[in-house]
Design a protein around this motif. Structure first.
Motif, PDB file in Angstrom:
ATOM      1  N   LEU A  27      38.902  55.357  24.526  1.00 19.93           N
ATOM      2  CA  LEU A  27      38.276  54.305  25.325  1.00 19.93           C
ATOM      3  C   LEU A  27      39.321  53.361  25.913  1.00 19.93           C
ATOM      4  CD1 LEU A  27      35.176  53.542  23.072  1.00 19.93           C
ATOM      5  CD2 LEU A  27      35.193  54.711  25.273  1.00 19.93           C
ATOM      6  N   ILE A  28      40.363  53.043  25.133  1.00 21.40           N
ATOM      7  CA  ILE A  28      41.447  52.195  25.652  1.00 21.40           C
ATOM      8  C   ILE A  28      42.115  52.867  26.849  1.00 21.40           C
ATOM      9  CG2 ILE A  28      43.756  51.293  25.140  1.00 21.40           C
ATOM     10  CD1 ILE A  28      42.757  50.750  22.284  1.00 21.40           C
ATOM     11  N   ALA A  29      42.361  54.181  26.730  1.00 25.51           N
ATOM     12  CA  ALA A  29      42.979  54.912  27.835  1.00 25.51           C
ATOM     13  C   ALA A  29      42.097  54.881  29.077  1.00 25.51           C
ATOM     14  CB  ALA A  29      43.254  56.356  27.410  1.00 25.51           C
ATOM     15  N   ASP A  30      40.766  55.000  28.887  1.00 30.78           N
ATOM     16  CA  ASP A  30      39.836  54.960  30.021  1.00 30.78           C
ATOM     17  C   ASP A  30      39.803  53.573  30.672  1.00 30.78           C
ATOM     18  OD1 ASP A  30      39.206  57.588  29.802  1.00 30.78           O
ATOM     19  OD2 ASP A  30      37.288  57.304  28.792  1.00 30.78           O
ATOM     20  N   ILE A  31      39.920  52.535  29.852  1.00 29.22           N
ATOM     21  CA  ILE A  31      39.946  51.170  30.394  1.00 29.22           C
ATOM     22  C   ILE A  31      41.226  50.944  31.192  1.00 29.22           C
ATOM     23  CG2 ILE A  31      40.064  48.718  29.798  1.00 29.22           C
ATOM     24  CD1 ILE A  31      38.300  49.382  27.339  1.00 29.22           C
ATOM     25  N   ARG A  32      42.334  51.378  30.628  1.00 29.19           N
ATOM     26  CA  ARG A  32      43.622  51.152  31.280  1.00 29.19           C
ATOM     27  C   ARG A  32      43.778  51.988  32.540  1.00 29.19           C
ATOM     28  NH1 ARG A  32      48.286  52.062  27.606  1.00 29.19           N
ATOM     29  NH2 ARG A  32      49.374  50.705  29.037  1.00 29.19           N
ATOM     30  N   SER A  33      43.152  53.158  32.577  1.00 25.08           N
ATOM     31  CA  SER A  33      43.244  54.009  33.761  1.00 25.08           C
ATOM     32  C   SER A  33      42.316  53.536  34.879  1.00 25.08           C
ATOM     33  CB  SER A  33      42.890  55.455  33.399  1.00 25.08           C
ATOM     34  OG  SER A  33      41.512  55.586  33.101  1.00 25.08           O
ATOM     35  N   GLY A  34      41.365  52.674  34.550  1.00 22.45           N
ATOM     36  CA  GLY A  34      40.425  52.187  35.547  1.00 22.45           C
ATOM     37  C   GLY A  34      39.112  52.946  35.557  1.00 22.45           C
ATOM     38  N   ASP A  84      35.639  41.246  30.676  1.00 19.77           N
ATOM     39  CA  ASP A  84      35.717  40.875  32.097  1.00 19.77           C
ATOM     40  C   ASP A  84      36.898  39.968  32.390  1.00 19.77           C
ATOM     41  OD1 ASP A  84      34.856  38.645  30.803  1.00 19.77           O
ATOM     42  OD2 ASP A  84      32.983  38.418  31.911  1.00 19.77           O
ATOM     43  N   GLN A  85      37.678  39.625  31.357  1.00 16.46           N
ATOM     44  CA  GLN A  85      38.866  38.807  31.566  1.00 16.46           C
ATOM     45  C   GLN A  85      40.145  39.600  31.330  1.00 16.46           C
ATOM     46  OE1 GLN A  85      38.681  35.157  29.370  1.00 16.46           O
ATOM     47  NE2 GLN A  85      36.695  34.578  30.204  1.00 16.46           N
ATOM     48  N   LEU A  86      40.031  40.908  31.339  1.00 12.78           N
ATOM     49  CA  LEU A  86      41.192  41.756  31.105  1.00 12.78           C
ATOM     50  C   LEU A  86      42.069  41.760  32.348  1.00 12.78           C
ATOM     51  CD1 LEU A  86      42.364  43.778  29.012  1.00 12.78           C
ATOM     52  CD2 LEU A  86      41.267  45.581  30.329  1.00 12.78           C
ATOM     53  N   PRO A  87      43.308  41.267  32.245  1.00 17.82           N
ATOM     54  CA  PRO A  87      44.172  41.259  33.421  1.00 17.82           C
ATOM     55  C   PRO A  87      44.630  42.654  33.770  1.00 17.82           C
ATOM     56  CG  PRO A  87      45.371  40.471  31.514  1.00 17.82           C
ATOM     57  CD  PRO A  87      43.946  40.685  31.075  1.00 17.82           C
ATOM     58  N   SER A  88      44.865  42.896  35.038  1.00 19.72           N
ATOM     59  CA  SER A  88      45.308  44.216  35.495  1.00 19.72           C
ATOM     60  C   SER A  88      46.812  44.247  35.630  1.00 19.72           C
ATOM     61  CB  SER A  88      44.669  44.564  36.839  1.00 19.72           C
ATOM     62  OG  SER A  88      45.260  45.727  37.379  1.00 19.72           O
ATOM     63  N   LEU A  89      47.409  45.343  35.177  1.00 23.32           N
ATOM     64  CA  LEU A  89      48.853  45.513  35.347  1.00 23.32           C
ATOM     65  C   LEU A  89      49.189  45.953  36.761  1.00 23.32           C
ATOM     66  CD1 LEU A  89      49.793  47.310  32.035  1.00 23.32           C
ATOM     67  CD2 LEU A  89      50.615  45.089  32.773  1.00 23.32           C
ATOM     68  N   HIS A  90      48.202  46.403  37.496  1.00 23.43           N
ATOM     69  CA  HIS A  90      48.482  47.035  38.781  1.00 23.43           C
ATOM     70  C   HIS A  90      48.146  46.157  39.973  1.00 23.43           C
ATOM     71  CE1 HIS A  90      49.170  50.629  36.482  1.00 23.43           C
ATOM     72  NE2 HIS A  90      47.989  50.504  35.926  1.00 23.43           N
ATOM     73  N   GLU A  91      47.379  45.054  39.757  1.00 24.20           N
ATOM     74  CA  GLU A  91      47.029  44.249  40.914  1.00 24.20           C
ATOM     75  C   GLU A  91      48.245  43.503  41.421  1.00 24.20           C
ATOM     76  OE1 GLU A  91      44.146  41.735  38.880  1.00 24.20           O
ATOM     77  OE2 GLU A  91      45.431  40.017  39.284  1.00 24.20           O
ATOM     78  N   LYS A  92      48.307  43.290  42.713  1.00 26.95           N
ATOM     79  CA  LYS A  92      49.450  42.624  43.312  1.00 26.95           C
ATOM     80  C   LYS A  92      49.332  41.120  43.099  1.00 26.95           C
ATOM     81  CE  LYS A  92      50.256  46.141  46.825  1.00 26.95           C
ATOM     82  NZ  LYS A  92      50.364  46.441  48.264  1.00 26.95           N
ATOM     83  N   ARG A  93      50.453  40.514  42.748  1.00 23.53           N
ATOM     84  CA  ARG A  93      50.483  39.080  42.553  1.00 23.53           C
ATOM     85  C   ARG A  93      51.538  38.491  43.471  1.00 23.53           C
ATOM     86  NH1 ARG A  93      49.358  41.328  37.635  1.00 23.53           N
ATOM     87  NH2 ARG A  93      47.824  40.294  36.348  1.00 23.53           N
ATOM     88  N   THR A  94      51.275  37.260  43.953  1.00 26.48           N
ATOM     89  CA  THR A  94      52.264  36.606  44.792  1.00 26.48           C
ATOM     90  C   THR A  94      53.356  36.043  43.897  1.00 26.48           C
ATOM     91  OG1 THR A  94      50.984  34.582  44.692  1.00 26.48           O
ATOM     92  CG2 THR A  94      50.588  36.034  46.569  1.00 26.48           C
ATOM     93  N   GLU A  95      54.624  36.117  44.338  1.00 30.73           N
ATOM     94  CA  GLU A  95      55.762  35.611  43.576  1.00 30.73           C
ATOM     95  C   GLU A  95      55.737  34.083  43.547  1.00 30.73           C
ATOM     96  OE1 GLU A  95      57.426  39.179  42.370  1.00 30.73           O
ATOM     97  OE2 GLU A  95      58.105  37.156  41.951  1.00 30.73           O
ATOM     98  N   ARG A  96      55.947  33.457  42.449  1.00 26.21           N
ATOM     99  CA  ARG A  96      56.013  32.024  42.312  1.00 26.21           C
ATOM    100  C   ARG A  96      57.430  31.652  41.949  1.00 26.21           C
ATOM    101  NH1 ARG A  96      50.706  32.107  39.844  1.00 26.21           N
ATOM    102  NH2 ARG A  96      51.604  32.078  37.764  1.00 26.21           N
ATOM    103  N   VAL A  97      57.531  30.774  43.798  1.00 27.68           N
ATOM    104  CA  VAL A  97      58.858  30.275  43.719  1.00 27.68           C
ATOM    105  C   VAL A  97      58.958  29.224  42.491  1.00 27.68           C
ATOM    106  CG1 VAL A  97      60.804  29.600  45.115  1.00 27.68           C
ATOM    107  CG2 VAL A  97      58.779  30.509  46.221  1.00 27.68           C
ATOM    108  N   PRO A 307      52.848  52.492  28.404  1.00 29.21           N
ATOM    109  CA  PRO A 307      53.709  53.271  29.303  1.00 29.21           C
ATOM    110  C   PRO A 307      54.153  52.494  30.534  1.00 29.21           C
ATOM    111  CG  PRO A 307      51.430  54.053  29.396  1.00 29.21           C
ATOM    112  CD  PRO A 307      51.518  53.089  28.260  1.00 29.21           C
ATOM    113  N   GLU A 308      53.429  51.422  30.895  1.00 29.04           N
ATOM    114  CA  GLU A 308      53.831  50.633  32.060  1.00 29.04           C
ATOM    115  C   GLU A 308      55.134  49.869  31.819  1.00 29.04           C
ATOM    116  OE1 GLU A 308      49.320  50.887  32.104  1.00 29.04           O
ATOM    117  OE2 GLU A 308      50.889  50.491  30.616  1.00 29.04           O
ATOM    118  N   LEU A 309      55.447  49.551  30.550  1.00 29.31           N
ATOM    119  CA  LEU A 309      56.633  48.754  30.252  1.00 29.31           C
ATOM    120  C   LEU A 309      57.899  49.574  30.508  1.00 29.31           C
ATOM    121  CD1 LEU A 309      57.891  46.156  29.183  1.00 29.31           C
ATOM    122  CD2 LEU A 309      57.631  47.074  26.860  1.00 29.31           C
ATOM    123  N   LYS A 310      58.757  49.077  31.376  1.00 22.38           N
ATOM    124  CA  LYS A 310      59.935  49.841  31.790  1.00 22.38           C
ATOM    125  C   LYS A 310      61.138  49.623  30.876  1.00 22.38           C
ATOM    126  CE  LYS A 310      58.562  49.598  36.688  1.00 22.38           C
ATOM    127  NZ  LYS A 310      58.932  49.053  38.014  1.00 22.38           N
TER     128      LYS A 310
END
Length: 479
Positions: A27-34, A84-97, A307-310
């Motif tokens: 189930l965790i894998a299904d959540i993380r995969s979208g 519903d508050q799970l942050p996404s690793l893949h969504e684009k975020r604006t850089e904060r100067v 696996p997302e962690l480089k």
């Protein structure tokens, strides 16, 4: 009525992994995969149990794991839903100067020493280890172990450690991505010397583990302490530092059970930290110092299992598992260049590890003795934790804040009033009780102390906790 949902996998009852964990991890894998999205409903426990042809309690246990790890939430009379508050690793975020000499132990007059969270050496599998050690010497090819070995440790031993990390901690590590060290502190030192240089900055938790801080500073790095709250390291402060300093090379964390406060880094913060690490190209040094002793469903999976962690270095130890005096630790990283540098430095200071001891521990693991010991020790420490908690509630509820830790071998106690800790420790020493001064956890003023229970008997705990309470009460009333 909840929408239908189909679980597309099969239970393998021949696997060593428990069935409820197979369900939870799928189930965790299904959540993380979208595939499962925020707000999606999971099937009812009865329906899922019927579909999988298993006992409903197994599904309930799987769902409890997901709730504990914050992947899902339970809504009364409605069901289980993806958070519903799970942050996404893949969504684009604006850089904060001050170091007080350690008194000798003896009673009445016996010094009761609350150490740093050491295990109970009386239950260590010393007999089994000694037997395995003797057997290693008796094998026909013993001459092969008398020469120099690999600087990263024996291949078969590293293979076993990698299997343990992959199976029990969700990692994807090969034996060639591991280095065996003489305890976790050596792993920390080797990492610091090969990753950090003069002028680099490293973010650390505050309060935190000062022996690691010393290793980083010895390598020439400057510390950037970040406060810890009930969800772990404060991510907003981390993000702010990353925009202010371009020389930050790494962040050192103890996310599973923060040292010394014992809090667990929340899922949202873990995912955010991974995203920041990738975006700013910094290495996460993850110190998983007491993963084995967990009293809930299972330990929270390491950041290094994502696996997302480089960029990461994962550091652990077997010293608490087998015997406190046994100095066997390990580090794991996907960074082969860093691992090569670690191996080269290791050969300069210590050509190779204790080959014979590694073989003896390997034999204990293969025989199942280590697994049996961990199971026995976990019950032992859980009972002792519950015993301590009952005494804390009885004697300290009105004067201090504390929580019931899900694992580890210590409580974090925060008095409701800010105390003079030089006076607290001195008064306790007069009563033959020694605690670690809070200054050992931070260079700032910290109003809390670590009450360890692993190495103490119930009698010692029963004698000392009321005395600690008495001292704290008297000093609090004088303020």
């Amino acid at each position: 009525m909840l929408r239908p949902w189909k679980l597309e996998f099969e239970i393998d009852k021949n696997l060593d992994k428990a069935v409820y964990l197979q369900i939870a991890d799928t189930l965790i894998a299904d959540i993380r995969s979208g595939r499962l999205k925020a707000g999606d409903a999971l099937p009812g426990s009865r329906n899922l149990a019927s579909t999988l042809k298993i006992n409903r309690n197994t599904v309930v246990e799987a769902y409890q794991v997901l709730i504990n790890e914050e992947w899902v939430i339970s809504k009364e009379r409605k069901g289980i839903f993806v958070s519903d508050q799970l942050p996404s690793l893949h969504e684009k975020r604006t850089e904060r100067v001050q170091n007080i000499p350690d008194p000798s132990v003896g009673s009445n007059g016996i010094m009761i020493n609350f150490d740093d969270g050491h295990p109970d050496s009386k239950i260590a599998p010393v007999t089994e280890l000694a037997r395995a050690y003797r057997q290693i010497f008796s094998i026909k090819a013993k001459w092969q172990m008398m020469g120099y070995g690999n600087e990263h440790g024996e291949t078969e031993f590293r293979k076993m450690i990698s299997q343990m990390l992959n199976h029990q901690r969700g990692m994807q590590i090969h034996e060639n991505e591991l280095s065996i060290t003489r305890g976790s502190q050596m792993g920390m030192f080797l990492t610091a010397q090969t990753l950090l240089t003069s002028g680099d900055h490293i973010i650390v938790e505050n309060p935190g583990y000062q022996p690691a801080w010393q290793a980083f500073e010895y390598a020439g790095a400057k510390l950037l302490p970040v406060d810890v709250d009930e969800e772990g390291i404060c991510i907003d402060s981390v993000e702010k530092l990353l925009t202010e300093y371009k020389s930050i090379k790494a962040i050192y964390i103890t996310p599973h059970r923060q040292y010394p406060t014992t809090v667990t880094l929340s899922l949202a913060r873990r995912l955010k930290l991974i995203e920041l690490s990738n975006r700013h190209d910094i290495t996460i040094i993850e110190d998983d110092y007491d993963n084995e002793f967990h009293f809930g469903y299972r330990p929270i999976l390491p950041l290094s299992s994502f696996p997302e962690l480089k960029n990461y270095v994962y550091i652990g130890t077997l010293s608490k598992v087998v015997a406190p005096a046994l100095r066997i630790g390990y580090l794991a990283t996907k960074n082969q260049d860093l691992l090569e540098k670690i191996g080269s430095l290791r050969k300069i200071i210590d050509v190779h590890g204790d080959v014979i001891m590694e073989q003896a521990v390997l034999q204990l693991i293969r025989e199942g003795a280590v697994k049996k010991h961990i199971k026995k020790a976990t019950v032992h420490y859980k009972n002792k934790r519950d015993f301590v908690f009952s005494f804390l509630k009885k004697h300290m509820s009105d004067i201090a804040d504390f929580i019931l830790p899900e694992g580890g071998l210590a409580f974090w106690i925060v008095p409701k009033k800010v105390l003079n800790w030089d006076l607290v420790t001195a008064l306790l020493l007069e009563r033959n009780i020694k605690i670690i001064h809070p200054k050992q956890y931070s260079r700032d003023r910290i109003n809390g102390f670590r009450l360890s229970y692993g190495a103490l008997s119930e009698e010692q705990l029963e004698q000392s906790i009321p005395v600690i309470s008495e001292v704290i009460t008297k000093l609090s009333e004088s303020l």
